[in-house]
Scaffold this active site. Structure first.
Site, PDB file in Angstrom:
ATOM      1  N   SER A  86       0.829  -1.203   0.000  1.00  7.92           N
ATOM      2  CA  SER A  86       0.000   0.000   0.000  1.00  7.92           C
ATOM      3  C   SER A  86       0.870   1.262   0.000  1.00  7.92           C
ATOM      4  CB  SER A  86      -0.971  -0.048   1.184  1.00  7.92           C
ATOM      5  OG  SER A  86      -1.990   0.914   1.047  1.00  7.92           O
ATOM      6  N   ASP A 106      -9.993  -4.857  -4.644  1.00  4.02           N
ATOM      7  CA  ASP A 106      -9.396  -3.889  -3.726  1.00  4.02           C
ATOM      8  C   ASP A 106     -10.224  -2.603  -3.761  1.00  4.02           C
ATOM      9  OD1 ASP A 106      -7.754  -1.942  -2.455  1.00  4.02           O
ATOM     10  OD2 ASP A 106      -5.943  -3.032  -3.028  1.00  4.02           O
ATOM     11  N   HIS A 135      -8.044  -5.269  -0.180  1.00  2.00           N
ATOM     12  CA  HIS A 135      -6.787  -4.539  -0.039  1.00  2.00           C
ATOM     13  C   HIS A 135      -5.830  -5.251   0.911  1.00  2.00           C
ATOM     14  CE1 HIS A 135      -4.170  -1.083  -0.320  1.00  2.00           C
ATOM     15  NE2 HIS A 135      -4.191  -0.911   0.992  1.00  2.00           N
TER      16      HIS A 135
END
Length: 275
Positions: free
Chosen positions: A95, A225, A254
């Site tokens: 991320s 996601d 995610h």
């Protein structure tokens, strides 16, 4: 606890497990190194030295007033690699951490780097702009900032219970402990640090950084996601990095470091062993 000192004197905490070729893990927002525990334990048990640090302002690192942006995050990562004199490193970014490792390569090159892995990562560019029309509208990130100012504990609770792990999808049953760990790590971050990091992960353009990547690269992303949409993140990054391998987790959210930890561990180990 071990720390390295950044250029401005900030202390950056890190966890150093195992022996062997180095793997360095950069975490997501608003988390810290503990979010990598499953992968760190697994890879260290398979012959690698696995290092995970707390980004400045997060976890056990110093909560600095300034420096809550990608250039400084990347320079802090460089301080870690330089201080430990790591070479032949595999950088793995989840991320926001994907932005950090990409910006590291853009600023510091790949002299110490052997491989790159982007997991549910924010590059190449999240924000919708005139030259990035497929990006995410700024109103989404403004909403996160507003939620942080209004009640950030509730914001982290809502993210954990909803889109981060896909717990808002029909039939999803994400364990309470996983969701609680996200909330707890979020609250260990500094308020200003986490607030400013929203701009860092959403409005930083990493396209030039990805263009500088000249090492074998693995991109892993879930196609459901809801935080970093697949089309915006993994698909676009894999298309931009020459020769990158793209692995898509069907129906995955995610937070695959938790929801798909066995699958991710196996994919990371396969890629590491290919070097």
């Amino acid at each position: 606890m071990p720390f390295v000192t950044a250029a401005d004197g900030a202390r950056i905490h890190y966890k150093d497990w195992g022996e062997g070729r180095a793997v360095v893990l950069s975490h997501g927002w608003p988390l810290d190194a503990d979010s990598w525990e499953a992968q760190q334990l697994f890879l260290a048990g398979h012959g690698y030295r696995v290092i995970a640090h707390d980004r400045r302002g997060h976890g056990r690192s110093d909560q600095t007033w300034h420096g809550n942006e990608m250039d400084t995050y990347a320079d802090d990562l460089a301080a870690l690699l330089d201080s430990l004199d790591l070479t032949d490193v595999t950088l793995v970014g989840f991320s926001t951490g994907g932005g950090e490792v990409a910006r590291y390569i853009g600023r510091h090159g790949t002299a110490r780097i052997a491989q790159l892995v982007l997991v549910s990562a924010v590059p190449p560019f999240m924000l919708r702009t005139d030259d990035n029309p497929g990006g995410v509208p700024v109103e989404v990130f403004d909403g996160i900032r507003a939620g942080s100012l209004a009640n950030r504990s509730q914001l982290y609770r809502d993210l954990a219970d909803g889109p981060f792990f896909g717990n808002n999808r029909d039939g999803a049953e994400v364990a309470q402990g996983i969701r609680d760990a996200f909330w707890l790590q979020g609250l260990r971050s500094g308020h200003r640090n986490a607030y400013e990091c929203v701009a860092a992960f959403s409005a930083t353009d990493f396209r030039g950084d990805l263009d500088a990547v000249d090492v074998p690269t693995l991109v892993v992303h879930g196609d459901d996601d809801q935080v970093v949409p697949f089309e915006v993140g993994g698909k676009a990054s894999a298309a931009r990095v020459k020769g990158a391998e793209l692995v898509v987790y069907s129906g995955a959210p995610h937070g695959i470091t938790d929801t798909h930890k066995e699958q991710l561990g196996a994919d990371l180990l396969r890629f590491l062993n290919s070097y």
